[in-house]
Write a protein that holds these residues in place. Structure first.
Motif, PDB file in Angstrom:
ATOM      1  N   LYS A  18     -21.611 -92.135  90.730  1.00 55.30           N
ATOM      2  CA  LYS A  18     -20.984 -93.486  90.575  1.00 55.30           C
ATOM      3  C   LYS A  18     -19.389 -92.992  91.261  1.00 55.30           C
ATOM      4  CE  LYS A  18     -23.367 -94.781  86.328  1.00 55.30           C
ATOM      5  NZ  LYS A  18     -23.070 -95.472  85.126  1.00 55.30           N
ATOM      6  N   THR A  21     -16.894 -95.967  90.392  1.00 59.87           N
ATOM      7  CA  THR A  21     -16.271 -95.807  89.129  1.00 59.87           C
ATOM      8  C   THR A  21     -15.412 -94.519  89.135  1.00 59.87           C
ATOM      9  OG1 THR A  21     -18.254 -96.864  88.376  1.00 59.87           O
ATOM     10  CG2 THR A  21     -17.113 -95.610  86.701  1.00 59.87           C
ATOM     11  N   SER A  45     -19.520 -93.513  78.640  1.00 60.86           N
ATOM     12  CA  SER A  45     -20.562 -93.911  79.897  1.00 60.86           C
ATOM     13  C   SER A  45     -21.716 -92.684  79.835  1.00 60.86           C
ATOM     14  CB  SER A  45     -19.821 -93.776  80.804  1.00 60.86           C
ATOM     15  OG  SER A  45     -20.743 -93.746  82.095  1.00 60.86           O
TER      16      SER A  45
END
Length: 64
Positions: A18, A21, A45
């Motif tokens: 990711k 992010t 997460s």
């Protein structure tokens, strides 16, 4: 992996693929005040991703 999520939250996101992010998390982590929310965000997460994998595994097992 949880230790990485606490100490280097942005690296935790990069290792999971990711990138966008991770950049946002790194910007948040640059400030001393933002480090704690970034670490919490990374751990939550990570736990959500693990829960999703467990759920998908159970669904696949029930379909068989």
């Amino acid at each position: 992996m949880i230790l990485i999520a606490i100490l280097l939250p942005w690296l935790s996101f990069i290792l999971r693929g990711k990138i966008f992010t991770a950049v946002i998390c790194l910007i948040l982590q640059i400030t001393l005040i933002g480090w704690l929310p970034a670490a919490i965000w990374a751990v939550v997460s990570l736990q959500n991703a693990r829960a999703d994998r467990r759920t998908n595994k159970l669904i696949r097992a029930m379909r068989r």
